[in-house]
Motif scaffolding. Structure first.
Motif, PDB file in Angstrom:
ATOM      1  N   HIS A 166     -11.200  -5.565  -0.309  1.00 19.90           N
ATOM      2  CA  HIS A 166      -9.979  -6.302  -0.601  1.00 19.90           C
ATOM      3  C   HIS A 166      -8.913  -5.308  -1.032  1.00 19.90           C
ATOM      4  CE1 HIS A 166     -12.202 -10.068  -0.497  1.00 19.90           C
ATOM      5  NE2 HIS A 166     -13.156  -9.424  -1.160  1.00 19.90           N
ATOM      6  N   PRO A 167      -7.769  -5.329  -0.387  1.00 19.45           N
ATOM      7  CA  PRO A 167      -6.718  -4.383  -0.762  1.00 19.45           C
ATOM      8  C   PRO A 167      -6.141  -4.714  -2.140  1.00 19.45           C
ATOM      9  CG  PRO A 167      -5.899  -5.922   0.880  1.00 19.45           C
ATOM     10  CD  PRO A 167      -7.372  -6.194   0.716  1.00 19.45           C
ATOM     11  N   THR A 168      -5.815  -3.670  -2.857  1.00 19.77           N
ATOM     12  CA  THR A 168      -5.200  -3.812  -4.177  1.00 19.77           C
ATOM     13  C   THR A 168      -4.037  -2.845  -4.229  1.00 19.77           C
ATOM     14  OG1 THR A 168      -7.328  -4.319  -5.175  1.00 19.77           O
ATOM     15  CG2 THR A 168      -5.602  -3.606  -6.662  1.00 19.77           C
ATOM     16  N   SER A 169      -2.963  -3.278  -4.832  1.00 21.24           N
ATOM     17  CA  SER A 169      -1.825  -2.367  -4.942  1.00 21.24           C
ATOM     18  C   SER A 169      -1.521  -2.104  -6.413  1.00 21.24           C
ATOM     19  CB  SER A 169      -0.600  -2.954  -4.240  1.00 21.24           C
ATOM     20  OG  SER A 169      -0.193  -4.138  -4.869  1.00 21.24           O
ATOM     21  N   ILE A 170      -1.029  -0.891  -6.680  1.00 20.46           N
ATOM     22  CA  ILE A 170      -0.581  -0.533  -8.028  1.00 20.46           C
ATOM     23  C   ILE A 170       0.766   0.147  -7.894  1.00 20.46           C
ATOM     24  CG2 ILE A 170      -2.894  -0.313  -9.012  1.00 20.46           C
ATOM     25  CD1 ILE A 170      -2.652   2.706  -8.670  1.00 20.46           C
ATOM     26  N   ARG A 171       1.540   0.065  -8.927  1.00 22.85           N
ATOM     27  CA  ARG A 171       2.847   0.702  -8.908  1.00 22.85           C
ATOM     28  C   ARG A 171       2.722   2.063  -9.587  1.00 22.85           C
ATOM     29  NH1 ARG A 171       4.086  -4.141  -7.960  1.00 22.85           N
ATOM     30  NH2 ARG A 171       5.930  -5.376  -7.992  1.00 22.85           N
ATOM     31  N   LEU A 172       3.184   3.093  -8.898  1.00 16.70           N
ATOM     32  CA  LEU A 172       3.155   4.449  -9.424  1.00 16.70           C
ATOM     33  C   LEU A 172       4.548   5.036  -9.358  1.00 16.70           C
ATOM     34  CD1 LEU A 172       0.041   5.776  -7.460  1.00 16.70           C
ATOM     35  CD2 LEU A 172       0.096   5.093  -9.852  1.00 16.70           C
ATOM     36  N   SER A 173       4.856   5.843 -10.353  1.00 21.73           N
ATOM     37  CA  SER A 173       6.117   6.586 -10.280  1.00 21.73           C
ATOM     38  C   SER A 173       5.918   7.693  -9.245  1.00 21.73           C
ATOM     39  CB  SER A 173       6.447   7.186 -11.648  1.00 21.73           C
ATOM     40  OG  SER A 173       5.536   8.232 -11.942  1.00 21.73           O
ATOM     41  N   PRO A 174       6.993   8.246  -8.731  1.00 20.92           N
ATOM     42  CA  PRO A 174       6.850   9.345  -7.768  1.00 20.92           C
ATOM     43  C   PRO A 174       6.034  10.515  -8.346  1.00 20.92           C
ATOM     44  CG  PRO A 174       9.082   8.510  -7.718  1.00 20.92           C
ATOM     45  CD  PRO A 174       8.389   7.827  -8.861  1.00 20.92           C
ATOM     46  N   ALA A 175       6.219  10.817  -9.617  1.00 26.32           N
ATOM     47  CA  ALA A 175       5.481  11.920 -10.243  1.00 26.32           C
ATOM     48  C   ALA A 175       3.980  11.595 -10.304  1.00 26.32           C
ATOM     49  CB  ALA A 175       6.022  12.190 -11.643  1.00 26.32           C
ATOM     50  N   GLU A 176       3.645  10.367 -10.657  1.00 25.31           N
ATOM     51  CA  GLU A 176       2.242   9.965 -10.711  1.00 25.31           C
ATOM     52  C   GLU A 176       1.595  10.049  -9.319  1.00 25.31           C
ATOM     53  OE1 GLU A 176       2.395   6.707 -14.363  1.00 25.31           O
ATOM     54  OE2 GLU A 176       2.943   6.091 -12.329  1.00 25.31           O
ATOM     55  N   LYS A 177       2.335   9.592  -8.326  1.00 22.51           N
ATOM     56  CA  LYS A 177       1.820   9.624  -6.960  1.00 22.51           C
ATOM     57  C   LYS A 177       1.577  11.065  -6.511  1.00 22.51           C
ATOM     58  CE  LYS A 177       2.511   7.731  -2.388  1.00 22.51           C
ATOM     59  NZ  LYS A 177       3.304   6.885  -1.526  1.00 22.51           N
ATOM     60  N   ARG A 178       2.494  11.984  -6.843  1.00 21.67           N
ATOM     61  CA  ARG A 178       2.313  13.395  -6.482  1.00 21.67           C
ATOM     62  C   ARG A 178       1.076  13.981  -7.164  1.00 21.67           C
ATOM     63  NH1 ARG A 178       7.862  13.432  -7.062  1.00 21.67           N
ATOM     64  NH2 ARG A 178       7.735  14.339  -9.136  1.00 21.67           N
ATOM     65  N   LYS A 179       0.891  13.672  -8.458  1.00 18.91           N
ATOM     66  CA  LYS A 179      -0.269  14.184  -9.196  1.00 18.91           C
ATOM     67  C   LYS A 179      -1.568  13.670  -8.584  1.00 18.91           C
ATOM     68  CE  LYS A 179       1.767  14.860 -13.762  1.00 18.91           C
ATOM     69  NZ  LYS A 179       1.729  14.427 -15.170  1.00 18.91           N
ATOM     70  N   ILE A 180      -1.629  12.399  -8.256  1.00 19.42           N
ATOM     71  CA  ILE A 180      -2.836  11.814  -7.652  1.00 19.42           C
ATOM     72  C   ILE A 180      -3.096  12.425  -6.291  1.00 19.42           C
ATOM     73  CG2 ILE A 180      -3.812   9.690  -6.678  1.00 19.42           C
ATOM     74  CD1 ILE A 180      -2.489   8.210  -9.078  1.00 19.42           C
ATOM     75  N   ASN A 181      -2.048  12.538  -5.467  1.00 21.87           N
ATOM     76  CA  ASN A 181      -2.210  13.139  -4.134  1.00 21.87           C
ATOM     77  C   ASN A 181      -2.707  14.582  -4.234  1.00 21.87           C
ATOM     78  OD1 ASN A 181      -1.475  10.839  -2.734  1.00 21.87           O
ATOM     79  ND2 ASN A 181       0.680  11.422  -2.596  1.00 21.87           N
ATOM     80  N   ALA A 182      -2.141  15.345  -5.162  1.00 23.16           N
ATOM     81  CA  ALA A 182      -2.544  16.748  -5.316  1.00 23.16           C
ATOM     82  C   ALA A 182      -3.997  16.844  -5.788  1.00 23.16           C
ATOM     83  CB  ALA A 182      -1.608  17.459  -6.290  1.00 23.16           C
ATOM     84  N   ALA A 183      -4.365  16.032  -6.764  1.00 22.48           N
ATOM     85  CA  ALA A 183      -5.745  16.050  -7.275  1.00 22.48           C
ATOM     86  C   ALA A 183      -6.728  15.621  -6.193  1.00 22.48           C
ATOM     87  CB  ALA A 183      -5.861  15.139  -8.500  1.00 22.48           C
ATOM     88  N   ALA A 184      -6.382  14.612  -5.430  1.00 18.99           N
ATOM     89  CA  ALA A 184      -7.251  14.146  -4.346  1.00 18.99           C
ATOM     90  C   ALA A 184      -7.404  15.227  -3.284  1.00 18.99           C
ATOM     91  CB  ALA A 184      -6.683  12.866  -3.739  1.00 18.99           C
ATOM     92  N   ARG A 185      -6.324  15.879  -2.947  1.00 19.21           N
ATOM     93  CA  ARG A 185      -6.348  16.937  -1.930  1.00 19.21           C
ATOM     94  C   ARG A 185      -7.243  18.092  -2.388  1.00 19.21           C
ATOM     95  NH1 ARG A 185      -1.313  16.574  -0.897  1.00 19.21           N
ATOM     96  NH2 ARG A 185      -0.627  18.006  -2.525  1.00 19.21           N
ATOM     97  N   ARG A 186      -7.140  18.481  -3.674  1.00 19.60           N
ATOM     98  CA  ARG A 186      -7.975  19.569  -4.207  1.00 19.60           C
ATOM     99  C   ARG A 186      -9.458  19.233  -4.099  1.00 19.60           C
ATOM    100  NH1 ARG A 186      -3.904  19.749  -8.178  1.00 19.60           N
ATOM    101  NH2 ARG A 186      -5.169  18.493  -9.606  1.00 19.60           N
ATOM    102  N   ARG A 187      -9.787  17.968  -4.170  1.00 16.42           N
ATOM    103  CA  ARG A 187     -11.187  17.542  -4.098  1.00 16.42           C
ATOM    104  C   ARG A 187     -11.606  17.123  -2.688  1.00 16.42           C
ATOM    105  NH1 ARG A 187      -9.029  16.902  -8.813  1.00 16.42           N
ATOM    106  NH2 ARG A 187     -10.196  17.112 -10.737  1.00 16.42           N
ATOM    107  N   GLY A 188     -10.690  17.237  -1.742  1.00 15.09           N
ATOM    108  CA  GLY A 188     -10.983  16.886  -0.366  1.00 15.09           C
ATOM    109  C   GLY A 188     -11.173  15.397  -0.160  1.00 15.09           C
ATOM    110  N   MET A 189     -10.416  14.608  -0.911  1.00 14.46           N
ATOM    111  CA  MET A 189     -10.547  13.154  -0.846  1.00 14.46           C
ATOM    112  C   MET A 189      -9.206  12.524  -0.509  1.00 14.46           C
ATOM    113  SD  MET A 189     -12.669  12.716  -4.420  1.00 14.46           S
ATOM    114  CE  MET A 189     -13.213  11.044  -4.203  1.00 14.46           C
ATOM    115  N   SER A 190      -9.271  11.289  -0.057  1.00 14.43           N
ATOM    116  CA  SER A 190      -8.031  10.531   0.122  1.00 14.43           C
ATOM    117  C   SER A 190      -7.588  10.052  -1.257  1.00 14.43           C
ATOM    118  CB  SER A 190      -8.268   9.336   1.043  1.00 14.43           C
ATOM    119  OG  SER A 190      -9.057   8.364   0.374  1.00 14.43           O
ATOM    120  N   PRO A 191      -6.295   9.757  -1.418  1.00 15.14           N
ATOM    121  CA  PRO A 191      -5.840   9.242  -2.709  1.00 15.14           C
ATOM    122  C   PRO A 191      -6.581   7.956  -3.107  1.00 15.14           C
ATOM    123  CG  PRO A 191      -3.961   9.971  -1.435  1.00 15.14           C
ATOM    124  CD  PRO A 191      -5.159  10.039  -0.531  1.00 15.14           C
TER     125      PRO A 191
END
Length: 98
Positions: A4-29
């Motif tokens: 089931h899809p779920t959405s959350i609201r993230l600030s641009p800075a939060e989204k960048r941090k999550i994307n960067a952390a996911a990328r470092r671990r070889g995962m999708s956000p």
């Protein structure tokens, strides 16, 4: 298993941090967020289990203390009933190989 899809609201800075952390671990956000959220649940369960283990250890020690007290009380009652001689500390230590 249906997802089931779920959405959350993230600030641009939060989204960048999550994307960067996911990328470092070889995962999708999405996978990174899901893993982080579910690991928190496992951690809470681990904490509950650790608390239960501590309680069990304390209970086991209390039972051992009670058993020791009953054995001591029985020995003291036997001493009073039979009038056996008590050893002084020095007499006891002479009889014990240390």
């Amino acid at each position: 298993m249906a997802s089931h899809p779920t959405s959350i609201r993230l600030s641009p800075a939060e989204k960048r941090k999550i994307n960067a952390a996911a990328r470092r671990r070889g995962m999708s956000p999405a996978a990174y967020i899901k893993k982080a959220a579910l690991d928190g649940v496992a951690s809470a369960n681990d904490e509950r289990l650790a608390k239960l283990e501590r309680f069990a250890a304390e209970l086991r020690e209390a039972v051992e203390d009670e058993r020791d007290a009953r054995i001591g009380d029985a020995a003291w009652e036997k001493h009073l009933k039979e009038g056996t001689k008590l050893l002084t500390r020095e007499e006891f230590l002479r009889g014990v190989d240390i």
